[in-house]
Motif scaffolding. Sequence first.
Motif, short mmCIF file in Angstrom:
data_model
loop_
_atom_site.label_atom_id
_atom_site.label_comp_id
_atom_site.label_asym_id
_atom_site.label_seq_id
_atom_site.Cartn_x
_atom_site.Cartn_y
_atom_site.Cartn_z
N GLY A 74 -11.65 -5.06 8.43
CA GLY A 74 -13.12 -4.82 9.14
C GLY A 74 -14.15 -5.55 8.91
O GLY A 74 -14.71 -6.21 9.60
N LEU A 75 -14.29 -5.68 7.74
CA LEU A 75 -15.53 -6.62 6.99
C LEU A 75 -15.16 -8.17 7.38
O LEU A 75 -16.18 -9.08 7.88
N ILE A 125 -17.49 2.57 -2.91
CA ILE A 125 -16.77 3.74 -3.00
C ILE A 125 -16.12 3.91 -1.93
O ILE A 125 -16.84 3.80 -0.77
N ASN A 126 -14.74 4.29 -2.08
CA ASN A 126 -14.04 4.55 -0.60
C ASN A 126 -12.74 5.40 -1.00
O ASN A 126 -12.69 5.66 -2.30
N GLU A 127 -11.87 5.62 -0.09
CA GLU A 127 -10.61 6.38 -0.43
C GLU A 127 -9.86 5.80 -1.38
O GLU A 127 -9.24 4.60 -1.53
N GLN A 166 -13.79 -9.35 10.04
CA GLN A 166 -14.15 -9.42 11.51
C GLN A 166 -15.65 -9.08 11.68
O GLN A 166 -16.17 -9.82 12.88
N ILE A 167 -16.28 -8.49 11.01
CA ILE A 167 -17.72 -8.24 11.01
C ILE A 167 -18.56 -9.39 10.97
O ILE A 167 -19.65 -9.64 11.71
N ASP A 182 -4.72 6.84 0.17
CA ASP A 182 -3.88 5.86 0.97
C ASP A 182 -4.29 4.35 0.84
O ASP A 182 -5.47 4.14 1.20
N ASP A 203 -3.60 1.95 2.59
CA ASP A 203 -4.00 1.18 3.73
C ASP A 203 -5.54 1.12 3.95
O ASP A 203 -6.25 0.42 4.76
N VAL A 204 -6.31 2.11 3.47
CA VAL A 204 -7.68 2.43 3.64
C VAL A 204 -8.32 1.11 3.22
O VAL A 204 -9.32 0.41 4.14
N THR A 243 -6.98 -1.78 2.73
CA THR A 243 -6.87 -2.92 3.50
C THR A 243 -7.57 -2.96 4.87
O THR A 243 -8.10 -4.06 5.51
N ASP A 244 -7.73 -1.95 5.45
CA ASP A 244 -8.52 -1.77 6.76
C ASP A 244 -9.92 -2.01 6.60
O ASP A 244 -10.54 -2.82 7.34
N VAL A 245 -10.53 -1.76 5.19
CA VAL A 245 -11.97 -2.05 5.10
C VAL A 245 -12.07 -3.29 4.84
O VAL A 245 -13.10 -4.18 5.37
#
Lengths: 131, 131, 131
Positions: C63-64, C48-50, C66-67, C53, C55-56, C58-60
């Motif tokens: 981020g994953l 569950i996330n935003e 790179q993690i 937008d 872009d959120v 895409t950013d998640v």
Amino acid sequence: MYSFDLDTYGKCAMVNITKQVREAVQKSGVAEGSVIVCCPHTTAGITINENSDPDVVTDVLDGLEQIVPKLPYRHDEGNSDAHIKCSLVGISVVLPVEDGEPVLGRWQGIYFCEFDGPRNRRFTVAVNGVR
Amino acid sequence: MYSFDLDTYGKCAMVNITKQVREAVQKSGVAEGSVIVCCPHTTAGITINENSDPDVVTDVLDGLEQIVPKLPYRHDEGNSDAHIKCSLVGISVVLPVEDGEPVLGRWQGIYFCEFDGPRNRRFTVAVNGVR
Amino acid sequence: MYSFDLDTYGKCAMVNITKQVREAVQKSGVAEGSVIVCCPHTTAGITINENSDPDVVTDVLDGLEQIVPKLPYRHDEGNSDAHIKCSLVGISVVLPVEDGEPVLGRWQGIYFCEFDGPRNRRFTVAVNGVR
């Protein structure tokens, strides 16, 4: 509610507990509903991942080991890495129950994740629904 | 379903909400079943971790801060790190209820995780089962 | 229990499935209870996330990416990164159902997370409770 004991075999380990979960669901007599698999620990977790190639769980454990940074943590038991893994993976999974069986994909297995072993550990299976 | 407000005290924080969850379960009158604790936010989460040494939650927050990379994110609110933490930790936990109490280990506490505060926040406790 | 097929559009993707979940809850006739959204895969997840937008997400996903570290993994299918993301994000979410609707915050959307696509995938929505 059904409780199970297990002995983990290393600092970090993933132990397949799918069989115990299936048996608990069958024993409960619940035909349609849900099953919660959880552990009462804060340096362990429960997850679902591949049940076929044992290399997958080794890779998941190796990945988690690299993901958690080596910091000068404050907690004096020296196992903060395990507490962080606990919150990343989570201490429970919930699955639907249908026709008296937990709903799992062909390649899915349920795993007890040890992050600070070896230890004697425990997990719980709670089944809710209609018979 | 029970809703609670709280004010978080920093950019990142873990607030112990175990007491509120226990009270909601008791108030519901449910003896056997399950309890869902969740939050309606996308830059916060709910997790279970150690309830004893307060250094543990500091370490968990510090670890998460390092785990999420500093990238040139696209989302223009500048809080993509918090959205990533939200999906890593998750916005809900589910526990069995037995004898009118949430099933928790001795060292487990339930935490509201703030990743983009300080803010006024909310969480919800839903109890299902038989009385 | 309701099952849905979807085709994912890239190696990694987050597909908003909130509409399907809402429809399943309504179709079930359950007024008060809980809903489990889960997937039968081990290289995908549910989060569950935003919902606002784009872009959120895409950013998640960035981020994953790179993690999860680039290691010489053992599993010979070459998708161990996706299995690790699966255990980080989790294969299910559980929400309360109230007044015949899943309890979601204003900015929350439910996402199917593809970590090893593009592929034809499946997810399941199970609703339990009283009508």
